[in-house]
Design a protein around this motif. Structure first.
Motif, PDB file in Angstrom:
ATOM      1  N   GLN A   1      64.327  35.040  57.293  1.00 23.50           N
ATOM      2  CA  GLN A   1      65.412  34.255  56.710  1.00 23.50           C
ATOM      3  C   GLN A   1      66.775  34.686  57.250  1.00 23.50           C
ATOM      4  OE1 GLN A   1      65.214  34.307  52.440  1.00 23.50           O
ATOM      5  NE2 GLN A   1      63.112  33.558  52.374  1.00 23.50           N
TER       6      GLN A   1
ATOM      7  N   LYS B   1      59.453  33.250  55.483  1.00 24.85           N
ATOM      8  CA  LYS B   1      59.110  34.369  54.597  1.00 24.85           C
ATOM      9  C   LYS B   1      59.659  35.698  55.104  1.00 24.85           C
ATOM     10  CE  LYS B   1      55.171  36.241  52.059  1.00 24.85           C
ATOM     11  NZ  LYS B   1      53.701  36.148  51.824  1.00 24.85           N
TER      12      LYS B   1
ATOM     13  N   ARG C   1      62.610  30.127  39.161  1.00 25.13           N
ATOM     14  CA  ARG C   1      63.046  29.143  40.144  1.00 25.13           C
ATOM     15  C   ARG C   1      64.482  28.683  39.932  1.00 25.13           C
ATOM     16  NH1 ARG C   1      58.187  24.950  39.690  1.00 25.13           N
ATOM     17  NH2 ARG C   1      58.450  25.604  37.530  1.00 25.13           N
TER      18      ARG C   1
ATOM     19  N   ASN D   1      67.094  30.111  54.137  1.00 28.75           N
ATOM     20  CA  ASN D   1      66.040  29.094  54.113  1.00 28.75           C
ATOM     21  C   ASN D   1      64.741  29.741  53.640  1.00 28.75           C
ATOM     22  OD1 ASN D   1      64.147  27.118  54.573  1.00 28.75           O
ATOM     23  ND2 ASN D   1      64.929  26.549  56.587  1.00 28.75           N
ATOM     24  N   THR D   2      64.310  29.404  52.442  1.00 29.68           N
ATOM     25  CA  THR D   2      63.127  30.040  51.845  1.00 29.68           C
ATOM     26  C   THR D   2      61.818  29.589  52.492  1.00 29.68           C
ATOM     27  OG1 THR D   2      63.091  28.341  50.104  1.00 29.68           O
ATOM     28  CG2 THR D   2      64.262  30.393  49.625  1.00 29.68           C
TER      29      THR D   2
ATOM     30  N   LEU E   1      60.964  36.198  45.179  1.00 35.07           N
ATOM     31  CA  LEU E   1      61.482  35.482  46.342  1.00 35.07           C
ATOM     32  C   LEU E   1      60.443  34.568  46.951  1.00 35.07           C
ATOM     33  CD1 LEU E   1      63.497  38.340  48.074  1.00 35.07           C
ATOM     34  CD2 LEU E   1      64.380  36.482  46.670  1.00 35.07           C
ATOM     35  N   ASP E   2      59.188  34.993  46.951  1.00 36.51           N
ATOM     36  CA  ASP E   2      58.137  34.218  47.611  1.00 36.51           C
ATOM     37  C   ASP E   2      57.655  33.048  46.768  1.00 36.51           C
ATOM     38  OD1 ASP E   2      58.283  35.963  49.705  1.00 36.51           O
ATOM     39  OD2 ASP E   2      56.601  37.197  49.035  1.00 36.51           O
TER      40      ASP E   2
ATOM     41  N   GLY F   1      58.863  32.318  43.334  1.00 34.10           N
ATOM     42  CA  GLY F   1      59.748  31.835  42.287  1.00 34.10           C
ATOM     43  C   GLY F   1      59.286  32.196  40.892  1.00 34.10           C
TER      44      GLY F   1
END
Length: 205
Positions: free
Chosen positions: A137, A134, A19, A130-131, A3-4, A6
């Motif tokens: 979201q 952190k 990704r 929205n990535t 998640l952080d 990709g």
């Protein structure tokens, strides 16, 4: 890491690019039942012979949303520790209306994301997580959902057990999370006040 960044690095140092990957999130809820030679699926049988119907939570929430004609719902929840023991019950206050929920967002995030059920159409309107954030979201998502005037209702029943422990991401990153919360408040609070003001004037008329 997926998640952080990709990507994911395995034990041999090999890097896999995630990704452009669609991830299907699953639960390890059935692991304990497999270990005890239980059956898999929504309907579980515990050691004392009682049937555990995990699907009842889903059915109850779906029926609630259909009855109330709302696009999103969330529920009360209990806190459990590392031993699955309930240490705190009913952590959420009882919200009496969508307006009450909206007003609460002026002060804090009242929604535990683990309890949420939301229609797909809402994501089509407000977008996805929205990535850039952190740790918050979900908070950003709910604020956008509110600003889209989404109909939201609360089920004042603990349908979820939420595990809290000192090694969780939230617990270990409090300063960074609080900084993100302040950023979100700076972006959304004025917009939310404006929406609530219009809501009140409309209700009076």
């Amino acid at each position: 890491q997926i998640l952080d960044d990709g990507r994911l690095t395995d034990g041999q140092g090999r890097v896999v690019d995630f990704r452009n990957t669609v991830l299907i999130m699953t639960s390890n809820l059935g692991t304990e039942f497999v270990r005890r030679s239980g059956s898999l699926g929504f309907l579980q049988r515990t050691g004392d012979g009682e049937e555990r119907a995990e699907h009842e939570k889903i059915e109850k929430q779906v029926d609630f949303m259909e009855d109330r004609l709302v696009d999103m719902s969330f529920t009360n929840y209990d806190i459990i520790n590392e031993n699955n023991e309930v240490v705190m019950k009913n952590l959420t206050i009882n919200f009496l209306s969508t307006n009450h929920i909206y007003e609460t967002f002026l002060y804090y995030n009242p929604v535990n994301g683990c309890t949420v059920m939301i229609k797909k159409d809402v994501f089509n309107e407000v977008g996805y997580f929205n990535t850039l954030y952190k740790f918050t979201q979900d908070y950003d998502m709910w604020l956008r959902v509110v600003l889209a005037k989404t109909s939201i209702a609360f089920i004042n029943e603990s349908l979820t057990k939420y595990r809290s422990h000192s090694n969780s991401t939230s617990a270990k990153n409090q300063p960074a999370m609080k900084m993100e919360i302040r950023k979100l408040e700076a972006i959304y609070r004025r917009k939310l006040r404006k929406l609530l003001k219009k809501w009140i004037l409309f209700s009076r008329n």
